[in-house]
Write a protein that holds these residues in place. Structure first.
Motif, PDB file in Angstrom:
ATOM      1  N   GLY A   1     -10.022   2.453  13.591  1.00 26.54           N
ATOM      2  CA  GLY A   1     -10.658   3.149  12.572  1.00 26.54           C
ATOM      3  C   GLY A   1     -11.130   2.583  11.332  1.00 26.54           C
TER       4      GLY A   1
ATOM      5  N   THR B   1     -12.031   3.457   5.337  1.00 27.71           N
ATOM      6  CA  THR B   1     -11.580   1.978   4.881  1.00 27.71           C
ATOM      7  C   THR B   1     -11.837   1.961   3.290  1.00 27.71           C
TER       8      THR B   1
ATOM      9  N   GLY C   1       0.898  -1.308   0.192  1.00 28.00           N
ATOM     10  CA  GLY C   1      -0.113   0.089  -0.069  1.00 28.00           C
ATOM     11  C   GLY C   1       1.011   1.047   0.140  1.00 28.00           C
ATOM     12  N   ALA C   2       2.020   1.217   0.741  1.00 24.97           N
ATOM     13  CA  ALA C   2       2.698   2.527   1.213  1.00 24.97           C
ATOM     14  C   ALA C   2       3.418   2.721   0.050  1.00 24.97           C
TER      15      ALA C   2
ATOM     16  N   CYS D   1     -12.547  -4.587   8.290  1.00 22.53           N
ATOM     17  CA  CYS D   1     -11.737  -4.023   7.423  1.00 22.53           C
ATOM     18  C   CYS D   1     -11.267  -2.733   7.928  1.00 22.53           C
ATOM     19  N   VAL D   2     -10.055  -2.801   7.933  1.00 26.91           N
ATOM     20  CA  VAL D   2      -9.248  -1.693   8.631  1.00 26.91           C
ATOM     21  C   VAL D   2      -8.282  -0.888   7.725  1.00 26.91           C
ATOM     22  N   PRO D   3      -7.791   0.263   7.945  1.00 21.35           N
ATOM     23  CA  PRO D   3      -6.814   0.945   7.142  1.00 21.35           C
ATOM     24  C   PRO D   3      -5.865  -0.114   6.780  1.00 21.35           C
ATOM     25  N   ARG D   4      -5.202  -0.183   5.511  1.00 21.08           N
ATOM     26  CA  ARG D   4      -4.612  -1.158   5.236  1.00 21.08           C
ATOM     27  C   ARG D   4      -2.956  -1.210   6.070  1.00 21.08           C
TER      28      ARG D   4
ATOM     29  N   PRO E   1      -0.593   9.405   2.498  1.00 21.35           N
ATOM     30  CA  PRO E   1      -0.090   8.953   1.303  1.00 21.35           C
ATOM     31  C   PRO E   1      -0.280   7.403   1.362  1.00 21.35           C
ATOM     32  N   ASP E   2      -0.173   6.698   2.440  1.00 16.87           N
ATOM     33  CA  ASP E   2      -0.302   5.197   2.652  1.00 16.87           C
ATOM     34  C   ASP E   2      -1.601   4.864   2.313  1.00 16.87           C
ATOM     35  N   GLU E   3      -2.569   5.494   3.044  1.00 18.24           N
ATOM     36  CA  GLU E   3      -3.829   4.792   2.745  1.00 18.24           C
ATOM     37  C   GLU E   3      -4.501   5.662   1.371  1.00 18.24           C
ATOM     38  N   GLN E   4      -3.890   6.515   0.815  1.00 25.44           N
ATOM     39  CA  GLN E   4      -4.127   7.102  -0.390  1.00 25.44           C
ATOM     40  C   GLN E   4      -5.647   7.776  -0.199  1.00 25.44           C
TER      41      GLN E   4
END
Lengths: 453, 453
Positions: free
Chosen positions: A405, B181, A240-241, A338-341, B100-103
């Motif tokens: 979150g 998410t 993702g990053a 589902c969570v922030p990746r 930026p990581d989670e866009q």
């Protein structure tokens, strides 16, 4: 007039089923742990006009209607409530139109997902949403739950493909919502509101979906094996990053690999403790190389890339088979957080902690690239104590997802199993908005009562 | 207590404006033809808490609230209604977060579109929705109208990028809708319902949007010049039928080219009668060649491809400048019909017919690849007869779009100008659903009354 007599007056006799065994079979979905009530009848409409008549009969009498597709749901959303009429849409299964020039299809709700995909492919077109249930689940059910799947990380979910709907509303009207054109803002997005409403706002009788061109060329598969869930999670966060957009990024853990091996003898467990299955579209060589590097840097025991379609299909079919394979071992309580990746490693660590704390087996499959995790809590059949412990773990995992979150449900829906969690997630004020909308569109409260809210 | 006194009790004095000239300037959007009422005050909140207080004051007194962003709307959606409080969100213009990581980005509603795009680009990220108003229009206004733009043909509209919202509802609650998410199905898609609701359901105070990676490499521009609108329309239909997915496919006709020339002296009218401006992303060579072939087969007078960024920018800026260039010639009545793209030639032919029949000038710009046409009816200032003829043509074009299976508004919204058309399009039953939802979320009927429904 009793509801059965009233239904008999408006439907052909073959469309009404009262056999208790059939009713029992149709009174639940695949959420083995969700409660279910007793239906008074199963109705199988042939067309929208029959649906309209059934809704009119039920609305007049305040009889609940529980619509259902193939019953592959995992949250109890299609489970019977006491005294309900089950409205099985599987008989309305015609593909009404595929328009290659406009890249759209019009289908009845009972069309099975894979059938639409196959038919579209015959025209060089692609319906992306691909839940693991795609060989059995229906487009109507997919729309009702806003189903996801493996493709979502790049291509989005069911809602992203629904252009328009025909539905019977709580006032008994047969209405068209949405559009056929590629854009349109004439009024509220009522079609979008129906998507994911789990049968609580009306009965969907026809669906217009947008199609893409079938991708050309073979995708590249990138496989990484990891010693731990958390290491695999770190690789996911790194992908993702790095700004890579894979067309799939799935996680399958040792429990699942073994369960599939025990069933299908595929020799998967030898590959590693936790597998990440990545895919990038043809031509995206840079993304393939970057993903491999992310896997390696996160500490992959080994990693490889391949354009061999057969090899890739075997690995992804292991992912699809994981759920039915685990079901063979005992009742499965399915999570869908589902969570922030970037928080996937943290969430996986917390899931492992809950498994230890409550002494339950938790297997993990995940649409990891979306941060959408499916911890699967498996207990031996008949072990009531383990069941109670599993239920505690289930709720604590939901609370952890919220705390990070995230959401209690990424793609399966709220149904019955996630009502407490969803209410904790959205809060009382937003729940009140749900109730207001439900009352506005279903004033008699007949559509799938007790689900979601 | 009078509404002004009540507002003064909860807001700093600098946040309430009563100067009649300022009120007049803020009482309308860019829809020159839409009626507007007289506001009692303009309020410029600094934060969500102030918005909540304003809504509470107005709800208690039944005073209408008309929220507005930059006022670049083209349907009268932000026009004052008599006795209203204008709620200008341009003071809440902070970019709160870019992750930026989670866009994703979290912004206040008053952030200007181009500013978000520039800020995101600094992180290697891209917010695709690009209405022609992007140098001035705000994300809040874009969300309220579900704004489109040039990118939509490949990258979708504003709704496709909104993950979550914070809003003040009709009950005066400040709520969070949607999620952060990438996936989520916890309850109804209330965030999606607010997108495109034109300020009629509540006041949006914060927006979380999904971002893409900034595309690498330069796109290829494909230009075709045609002798007639209908020939250009045939090329558009051919591009669709060939299954090409351009990242832009715009149409600009002679009227627009001349108007831009008269203003900016760009020499565009020499290029041809009707221009199609196509664009394909870097690396999509096959699509570029196929599009050129479609243009030629449809009878292009000439066609060319280019990767020269400056040349391409000049052509696309002509597209963006067309509307303000025409406004210099007289009041413009802006259409926004969207039809199945195979029917673009037929719709263009009908537009020409209406121009002749009603003796009015109709210029055409179009997001042609989406079938989203913007016939622009221009009349000389002060010519009331021409104005009456223009209004007839306007309504007949709406009816033709409906007759062709299209919609009266692809991206501008209903506002005031397209109420009759939208009601004709959706019908009485669906309008009743709109009213039910409006009443459920705005029981006091204070949010932008008289718009859409």
């Amino acid at each position: 007039m009793h509801v059965i007599d009233a239904l008999s007056a408006v439907l052909p006799p073959t469309r009404i089923v009262r056999d208790p065994d059939v009713l029992a079979a149709y009174s639940r979905d695949q959420a083995a742990w969700a409660p279910r009530g007793a239906a008074v009848a199963l109705v199988r409409p042939e067309d929208a006009e029959q649906v309209r008549k059934v809704v009119a009969v039920c609305a007049e009498r305040g009889v609940p209607i529980v619509p259902r597709g193939a019953g592959t749901g995992l949250s109890g959303g299609a489970n019977a409530v006491d005294g309900c009429v089950l409205l099985a849409m599987d008989g309305m299964d015609r593909i009404l139109e595929i328009d290659p020039d406009e890249q759209l299809a019009v289908v009845q709700p009972g069309v099975v997902n894979d059938r639409l995909r196959a038919e579209a492919a015959g025209h060089g077109l692609w319906y992306p949403p691909d839940p693991a249930s795609s060989p059995w689940s229906t487009i109507g059910g997919n729309v009702a739950t806003n189903a996801g799947g493996v493709c979502c990380v790049k291509y989005g979910v069911t809602r992203d493909y629904v252009l328009g709907l025909q539905a019977v509303t709580g006032t008994g009207d047969l209405v068209r919502l949405g559009r056929r054109t590629r854009k349109g803002v004439a009024g509220y997005d009522l079609a979008g509101l129906f998507v994911g409403s789990e049968g609580t706002l009306g009965v969907i009788t026809e669906i217009t979906v947008r199609l893409l061109r079938l991708p050309e060329g073979a995708p590249t598969t990138i496989v990484g094996a990891f010693d731990s869930l958390v290491a695999a999670g770190r690789a996911v966060a790194a992908v993702g990053a790095a700004g890579i957009t894979p067309s799939a990024l799935e996680l399958v853990d040792r429990y699942c690999l073994r369960a599939v091996d025990d069933w299908k003898n595929m020799g998967l467990a030898d590959l590693g403790d936790v597998l990440l299955l990545g895919r990038v579209d043809d031509g995206d060589e840079r993304a393939a190389a970057a993903m491999l590097e992310c896997f390696d840097r996160a500490g992959a025991a080994w990693s490889t890339r391949s354009t061999d379609a057969e090899e890739a299909e075997a690995l992804f079919s292991a992912r699809r088979l994981a759920y039915p394979a685990l079901e063979r071992l005992g009742p499965v309580l399915t999570e869908d957080v589902c969570v922030p990746r970037g928080l996937v490693p943290e969430m996986l660590a917390r899931i492992e902690k809950h498994a230890r704390a409550h002494d339950v087996h938790i297997a993990n499959i995940a649409h990891a690239g979306d941060g959408n995790l499916h911890p699967l809590i498996v207990v031996p059949a008949g072990d009531d104590e383990a069941r109670a412990r599993a239920q505690l773990a289930f709720e604590e995992i939901l609370d952890d997802a919220i705390a990070l979150g995230g959401t209690v449900t990424g793609e399966h829906g709220v149904g019955l199993l996630k009502k407490r969690g969803m209410h904790a997630e959205v809060g009382e004020d937003v729940l009140a908005l749900h109730r207001a909308i439900k009352s506005a569109l279903d004033p008699a409260g007949i559509f799938n009562p007790g689900k979601i809210i």
